[in-house]
Scaffold this motif. Structure first.
Motif, PDB file in Angstrom:
ATOM      1  N   SER A   1       0.830  -1.206   0.000  1.00 44.66           N
ATOM      2  CA  SER A   1       0.000   0.000   0.000  1.00 44.66           C
ATOM      3  C   SER A   1       0.861   1.251   0.000  1.00 44.66           C
ATOM      4  O   SER A   1       0.397   2.349  -0.301  1.00 44.66           O
ATOM      5  CB  SER A   1      -0.923   0.016   1.219  1.00 44.66           C
ATOM      6  N   VAL A   2       2.137   1.096   0.347  1.00 45.32           N
ATOM      7  CA  VAL A   2       3.075   2.214   0.378  1.00 45.32           C
ATOM      8  C   VAL A   2       3.754   2.390  -0.973  1.00 45.32           C
ATOM      9  O   VAL A   2       3.913   3.503  -1.468  1.00 45.32           O
ATOM     10  CB  VAL A   2       4.129   2.000   1.482  1.00 45.32           C
ATOM     11  N   PHE A   3       4.129   1.273  -1.584  1.00 46.39           N
ATOM     12  CA  PHE A   3       4.841   1.340  -2.856  1.00 46.39           C
ATOM     13  C   PHE A   3       4.635   0.035  -3.615  1.00 46.39           C
ATOM     14  O   PHE A   3       4.634  -1.046  -3.015  1.00 46.39           O
ATOM     15  CB  PHE A   3       6.338   1.567  -2.612  1.00 46.39           C
ATOM     16  N   ASP A   4       4.427   0.133  -4.914  1.00 49.30           N
ATOM     17  CA  ASP A   4       4.235  -1.048  -5.753  1.00 49.30           C
ATOM     18  C   ASP A   4       5.601  -1.554  -6.211  1.00 49.30           C
ATOM     19  O   ASP A   4       6.132  -1.140  -7.231  1.00 49.30           O
ATOM     20  CB  ASP A   4       3.363  -0.703  -6.965  1.00 49.30           C
ATOM     21  N   TYR A   5       6.150  -2.442  -5.410  1.00 56.98           N
ATOM     22  CA  TYR A   5       7.505  -2.921  -5.670  1.00 56.98           C
ATOM     23  C   TYR A   5       7.564  -3.778  -6.923  1.00 56.98           C
ATOM     24  O   TYR A   5       6.620  -4.482  -7.269  1.00 56.98           O
ATOM     25  CB  TYR A   5       8.014  -3.716  -4.468  1.00 56.98           C
ATOM     26  N   SER A   6       8.717  -3.748  -7.587  1.00 58.91           N
ATOM     27  CA  SER A   6       8.909  -4.497  -8.832  1.00 58.91           C
ATOM     28  C   SER A   6       9.058  -5.984  -8.546  1.00 58.91           C
ATOM     29  O   SER A   6       9.335  -6.402  -7.424  1.00 58.91           O
ATOM     30  CB  SER A   6      10.174  -3.996  -9.544  1.00 58.91           C
ATOM     31  N   ASP A   7       8.870  -6.779  -9.586  1.00 63.32           N
ATOM     32  CA  ASP A   7       9.076  -8.230  -9.465  1.00 63.32           C
ATOM     33  C   ASP A   7      10.499  -8.542  -9.031  1.00 63.32           C
ATOM     34  O   ASP A   7      10.732  -9.465  -8.238  1.00 63.32           O
ATOM     35  CB  ASP A   7       8.779  -8.916 -10.798  1.00 63.32           C
TER      36      ASP A   7
ATOM     37  N   ASN B   1      -4.005 -11.864  -6.914  1.00 63.60           N
ATOM     38  CA  ASN B   1      -3.027 -11.491  -7.940  1.00 63.60           C
ATOM     39  C   ASN B   1      -1.601 -11.530  -7.386  1.00 63.60           C
ATOM     40  O   ASN B   1      -0.666 -11.936  -8.082  1.00 63.60           O
ATOM     41  CB  ASN B   1      -3.343 -10.095  -8.472  1.00 63.60           C
ATOM     42  N   LEU B   2      -1.438 -11.105  -6.124  1.00 71.73           N
ATOM     43  CA  LEU B   2      -0.112 -11.136  -5.512  1.00 71.73           C
ATOM     44  C   LEU B   2       0.372 -12.573  -5.349  1.00 71.73           C
ATOM     45  O   LEU B   2       1.542 -12.877  -5.634  1.00 71.73           O
ATOM     46  CB  LEU B   2      -0.143 -10.436  -4.151  1.00 71.73           C
ATOM     47  N   ALA B   3      -0.511 -13.456  -4.902  1.00 72.33           N
ATOM     48  CA  ALA B   3      -0.126 -14.861  -4.725  1.00 72.33           C
ATOM     49  C   ALA B   3       0.295 -15.472  -6.057  1.00 72.33           C
ATOM     50  O   ALA B   3       1.287 -16.225  -6.140  1.00 72.33           O
ATOM     51  CB  ALA B   3      -1.291 -15.646  -4.120  1.00 72.33           C
TER      52      ALA B   3
ATOM     53  N   LYS C   1       4.072 -16.875  -6.953  1.00 69.00           N
ATOM     54  CA  LYS C   1       4.293 -18.231  -7.463  1.00 69.00           C
ATOM     55  C   LYS C   1       5.021 -18.212  -8.808  1.00 69.00           C
ATOM     56  O   LYS C   1       5.806 -19.121  -9.115  1.00 69.00           O
ATOM     57  CB  LYS C   1       2.962 -18.960  -7.598  1.00 69.00           C
ATOM     58  N   SER C   2       4.763 -17.171  -9.597  1.00 68.52           N
ATOM     59  CA  SER C   2       5.450 -17.079 -10.891  1.00 68.52           C
ATOM     60  C   SER C   2       6.933 -16.779 -10.701  1.00 68.52           C
ATOM     61  O   SER C   2       7.752 -17.108 -11.555  1.00 68.52           O
ATOM     62  CB  SER C   2       4.808 -15.994 -11.757  1.00 68.52           C
ATOM     63  N   LEU C   3       7.272 -16.180  -9.557  1.00 75.97           N
ATOM     64  CA  LEU C   3       8.664 -15.852  -9.266  1.00 75.97           C
ATOM     65  C   LEU C   3       9.380 -16.974  -8.535  1.00 75.97           C
ATOM     66  O   LEU C   3      10.588 -17.160  -8.679  1.00 75.97           O
ATOM     67  CB  LEU C   3       8.731 -14.568  -8.424  1.00 75.97           C
ATOM     68  N   SER C   4       8.622 -17.707  -7.707  1.00 77.15           N
ATOM     69  CA  SER C   4       9.208 -18.786  -6.910  1.00 77.15           C
ATOM     70  C   SER C   4       8.159 -19.883  -6.755  1.00 77.15           C
ATOM     71  O   SER C   4       7.347 -19.873  -5.819  1.00 77.15           O
ATOM     72  CB  SER C   4       9.658 -18.252  -5.542  1.00 77.15           C
ATOM     73  N   GLU C   5       8.158 -20.825  -7.673  1.00 82.11           N
ATOM     74  CA  GLU C   5       7.069 -21.793  -7.810  1.00 82.11           C
ATOM     75  C   GLU C   5       6.846 -22.637  -6.559  1.00 82.11           C
ATOM     76  O   GLU C   5       5.711 -22.981  -6.217  1.00 82.11           O
ATOM     77  CB  GLU C   5       7.354 -22.706  -9.009  1.00 82.11           C
TER      78      GLU C   5
END
Length: 480
Positions: free
Chosen positions: A54-60, A87-89, A93-97
């Motif tokens: 909610s503070v910042f939309d951090y990058s992948d 969407n976050l989950a 998972k797309s970053l660390s299956e």
């Protein structure tokens, strides 16, 4: 063991300050629930990090670097924003299956096993309080527990969703360690629609859980967990935390549902703070309007209680009775008059859209709040939230499905006399009629000068020279 806890935007649009009708969204409070969980994790000797989206939309790339070596991640899920959690989950998972995802918060508490269907990437859903549950989950990750042995969770096993042992309430809140405030950037919080407290190092705290009252609009855990009840921390424990905060922060909001429920405890807390000589500024967020205790208010003033939010809700007695508020209009007047006599900055919450409410009721509310010594108002539209008595009743009447967790009180659903657009319009009109009064503006300027509140004075001047002032020069007649 390493973990990463994610907080998501939990923002509520409100009409802006002094007639500014651009809806303000504000990540006002730090993620207190996750900070409690993080504190427990640290006490066990483990590493933990909090990422507040909610503070910042951090990058992948940023998120990946933090979760790549983590044993699990946790996501706090609110029902009205569970799609963000979903969407976050998926993103995680797309970053660390293979990473374990744990979800918790109100959505999991009310929806239980369905929350795991809503967020299929998650393996474990924690209901209600998580401080003791997280200890058991860590034991599971260490190979010392089976998920079936852990109280207060639902979990995925293959294609099945199973339930752990029955939830166990934390009876003694004093046993919970203080929140891990060092894990967040305090400068990002405390931004209210009417004031930016982040400039003086802001935080929040909670001294009780639950509420002994039963307002019909309020979402209540006891409607899904009958054993859930009101519990308080001891006055000694509360004072200990406030004394610690006094050395590190300039402002604290007490976010209890109703901090002054136990007047005797409140007296003890303020007596001890007077003895310690604390000077941190205090805001009390949840307060009923049936407290006329001059001695208590005097103590509150002496320990720097500066802001109080009162649950007014309506300027109509029949609407207050419908909501089961158990207060009268005269009690509201008397309480706010006393609070104003002591120089507190007083806010009121209002709710529009009760089933019995008409245009006349709304006009009565406008007239009523304009007659009160208030500094700010927060105008809500009534929603039938899962867990509230209104929601339970509407489900029984067939007006709401048991799978609908947040339904606006609108005429199309047989829940009020207004469309949603009409309620939005009235929400803005109420705010505009309250803020754009010359008497009110003059009082705010005088109050800002007397309080030596330069930031608020600058804000008032900025509004007065803006185009928004046309709302005062050419007011809308809502009584037509």
């Amino acid at each position: 063991m390493k973990s990463v806890l994610f907080a998501l935007p939990n923002q509520i649009p409100q009409p802006g300050l002094f007639g500014n009708l651009n809806n303000l969204k504000y990540p006002t409070f730090p993620p207190l629930g996750l900070m409690y969980i993080a504190s427990v994790i640290e006490k066990l000797g483990n590493s933990v990090e909090i990422i507040d989206l909610s503070v910042f939309d951090y990058s992948d790339e940023y998120i990946f670097k933090r979760i790549v070596s983590a044993d699990f991640v946790g996501i706090n899920v609110f029902t009205h924003s569970f799609k963000l959690a979903k969407n976050l989950a998926r993103r995680i998972k797309s970053l660390s299956e293979d990473i374990l995802i744990i979800i918790g918060g109100p959505h999991c508490t009310f929806l239980k096993e369905k929350s795991l269907n809503d967020i299929p990437e998650a393996k474990i859903a924690v209901v209600l309080e998580g401080e003791n549950v997280i200890k058991e989950i860590i034991k599971y990750l260490e190979g010392k527990r089976n998920l079936s042995e852990i109280p207060g969770i639902y979990y995925r096993e293959g294609k099945e969703i199973k339930k752990g042992k029955p939830f166990e309430i934390i009876e003694d809140l004093d046993l919970i360690p203080f929140p891990a405030r060092h894990l967040i950037d305090e400068s990002k919080y405390g931004k209210f629609p009417w004031y930016d407290f982040s400039k003086i190092k802001y935080t929040s705290m909670i001294t009780s859980r639950g509420c002994p009252f039963r307002c019909r609009f309020c979402s209540r855990y006891c409607n899904v967990f009958p054993r859930w009840g009101y519990r308080e921390r001891s006055s000694e424990n509360v004072v200990k935390e406030l004394v610690e905060l006094n050395d590190k922060y300039g402002f604290v909001t007490i976010v209890d549902d109703n901090f002054l429920t136990n007047i005797k405890r409140a007296h003890l807390i303020f007596d001890e703070l007077i003895e310690y000589g604390t000077d941190i500024l205090i805001q009390i967020l949840g307060t009923r309007c049936d407290i006329v205790d001059r001695v208590l208010f005097d103590k509150m003033k002496r320990v720097n209680v500066r802001y109080i939010t009162f649950g007014v809700e309506s300027g109509n007695q029949d609407v207050l009775d419908f909501y089961n508020k158990k207060i009268t209009l005269n009690q509201i007047r008397n309480t706010l008059k006393l609070a104003d006599d002591f120089g507190f900055n007083n806010s009121a919450t209002l709710i529009l859209g009760a089933p019995i409410e008409t245009k006349t009721h709304i006009n009565n509310t406008i007239d009523f709040i304009c007659s009160l010594p208030l500094d700010h108002i927060i105008v809500h539209i009534l929603f039938y939230d899962m867990g509230s008595d209104l929601w339970v009743e509407a489900v029984k009447e067939g007006k709401i499905s048991k799978d609908e967790f947040e339904v606006p009180s609108i005429i199309e659903r047989g829940l009020s006399n207004f469309t949603y657009d009409e309620l939005i319009n009235y929400q803005n009109i109420v705010a505009r009629k309250f803020y754009m009064r010359i008497k009110y503006i003059i009082k705010q300027i005088i109050k800002s000068i007397n309080d030596k509140d330069s930031l608020r004075l600058k804000q008032i001047i900025r509004v007065l020279i803006s185009l928004q002032f046309k709302n005062f020069l050419f007011p809308i007649d809502v009584h037509k």
